[in-house]
Design a protein around this motif. Sequence first.
Motif, PDB file in Angstrom:
ATOM      1  N   GLY A 195       0.784  -1.233   0.000  1.00  0.00           N
ATOM      2  CA  GLY A 195       0.000   0.000   0.000  1.00  0.00           C
ATOM      3  C   GLY A 195       0.813   1.280   0.000  1.00  0.00           C
ATOM      4  N   ASP A 196       0.529   2.144   0.984  1.00  0.00           N
ATOM      5  CA  ASP A 196       1.165   3.465   1.041  1.00  0.00           C
ATOM      6  C   ASP A 196       2.682   3.389   1.209  1.00  0.00           C
ATOM      7  N   SER A 197       3.171   2.352   1.853  1.00  0.00           N
ATOM      8  CA  SER A 197       4.626   2.205   1.994  1.00  0.00           C
ATOM      9  C   SER A 197       5.272   2.055   0.621  1.00  0.00           C
ATOM     10  N   TYR A 198       4.631   1.293  -0.248  1.00  0.00           N
ATOM     11  CA  TYR A 198       5.191   1.110  -1.588  1.00  0.00           C
ATOM     12  C   TYR A 198       5.016   2.374  -2.423  1.00  0.00           C
ATOM     13  N   ARG A 199       3.887   3.069  -2.262  1.00  0.00           N
ATOM     14  CA  ARG A 199       3.694   4.333  -2.974  1.00  0.00           C
ATOM     15  C   ARG A 199       4.791   5.334  -2.608  1.00  0.00           C
ATOM     16  N   GLU A 200       5.119   5.415  -1.337  1.00  0.00           N
ATOM     17  CA  GLU A 200       6.186   6.316  -0.878  1.00  0.00           C
ATOM     18  C   GLU A 200       7.527   5.871  -1.459  1.00  0.00           C
ATOM     19  N   TYR A 201       7.771   4.600  -1.450  1.00  0.00           N
ATOM     20  CA  TYR A 201       8.995   4.046  -2.027  1.00  0.00           C
ATOM     21  C   TYR A 201       9.093   4.395  -3.509  1.00  0.00           C
ATOM     22  N   MET A 202       7.987   4.316  -4.226  1.00  0.00           N
ATOM     23  CA  MET A 202       7.955   4.645  -5.658  1.00  0.00           C
ATOM     24  C   MET A 202       8.303   6.116  -5.893  1.00  0.00           C
ATOM     25  N   ARG A 203       7.910   6.979  -4.964  1.00  0.00           N
ATOM     26  CA  ARG A 203       8.145   8.418  -5.137  1.00  0.00           C
ATOM     27  C   ARG A 203       9.627   8.778  -5.140  1.00  0.00           C
ATOM     28  N   HIS A 204      10.453   8.029  -4.452  1.00  0.00           N
ATOM     29  CA  HIS A 204      11.863   8.415  -4.377  1.00  0.00           C
ATOM     30  C   HIS A 204      12.813   7.407  -5.033  1.00  0.00           C
ATOM     31  N   THR A 205      12.269   6.489  -5.819  1.00  0.00           N
ATOM     32  CA  THR A 205      13.115   5.540  -6.549  1.00  0.00           C
ATOM     33  C   THR A 205      12.778   5.579  -8.034  1.00  0.00           C
ATOM     34  N   GLY A 206      13.727   5.147  -8.841  1.00  0.00           N
ATOM     35  CA  GLY A 206      13.471   4.983 -10.264  1.00  0.00           C
ATOM     36  C   GLY A 206      13.067   3.547 -10.543  1.00  0.00           C
ATOM     37  N   ARG A 207      12.416   3.348 -11.646  1.00  0.00           N
ATOM     38  CA  ARG A 207      11.970   1.988 -11.976  1.00  0.00           C
ATOM     39  C   ARG A 207      13.160   1.085 -12.309  1.00  0.00           C
ATOM     40  N   PHE A 208      14.059   1.542 -13.193  1.00  0.00           N
ATOM     41  CA  PHE A 208      15.200   0.737 -13.617  1.00  0.00           C
ATOM     42  C   PHE A 208      16.555   1.396 -13.341  1.00  0.00           C
ATOM     43  N   LEU A 209      16.553   2.694 -13.209  1.00  0.00           N
ATOM     44  CA  LEU A 209      17.771   3.462 -12.915  1.00  0.00           C
ATOM     45  C   LEU A 209      17.463   4.441 -11.793  1.00  0.00           C
ATOM     46  N   PRO A 210      18.470   4.826 -11.028  1.00  0.00           N
ATOM     47  CA  PRO A 210      18.208   5.816  -9.974  1.00  0.00           C
ATOM     48  C   PRO A 210      17.655   7.110 -10.575  1.00  0.00           C
ATOM     49  N   PRO A 211      16.764   7.769  -9.877  1.00  0.00           N
ATOM     50  CA  PRO A 211      16.246   9.036 -10.401  1.00  0.00           C
ATOM     51  C   PRO A 211      17.370  10.060 -10.526  1.00  0.00           C
ATOM     52  N   ILE A 212      17.242  10.941 -11.485  1.00  0.00           N
ATOM     53  CA  ILE A 212      18.234  11.992 -11.703  1.00  0.00           C
ATOM     54  C   ILE A 212      18.216  12.922 -10.507  1.00  0.00           C
ATOM     55  N   GLY A 213      19.405  13.248 -10.019  1.00  0.00           N
ATOM     56  CA  GLY A 213      19.517  14.128  -8.871  1.00  0.00           C
ATOM     57  C   GLY A 213      19.440  13.403  -7.544  1.00  0.00           C
ATOM     58  N   ALA A 214      19.343  12.062  -7.602  1.00  0.00           N
ATOM     59  CA  ALA A 214      19.231  11.291  -6.343  1.00  0.00           C
ATOM     60  C   ALA A 214      20.598  10.987  -5.770  1.00  0.00           C
TER      61      ALA A 214
END
Length: 133
Positions: A114-133
Amino acid sequence: PDVLSWASFPLPDWARWVGLAMALASLPLLWWVHESLGSNFWGLLHVREEHTLVTYGPYRRVRHPMYSVFYLYMVGLLLLTANWLIGGLMLAGLTAVVITRVQREEAAMLEKFGDSYREYMRHTGRFLPPIGA
């Protein structure tokens, strides 16, 4: 082998060496992914009751690092072999798996965490780290 020469394409030696380096680099990365998953690793698309949300190791910045490592390996294999049939077919197969599985995997994780995974999705990239992370 000669029987596969029809699928070969020309590459400079340096590109083939880069392919070898990519393929070799993927091996310890794959170990890291598996080590981080521990007992959560399961070949089938199924979130078990005892699953936990892994957010450390390579999962700290990337939700699907195993696919990323597989791509590193497959692109390396394509460069190393310089053959569309050997490397390209495997790369196409991996892409088909990723296209058909990732959304279902994320839906299963959202259902379980649920919300734990939604929060995790907000600060991670699907296949590569998000730019600026």
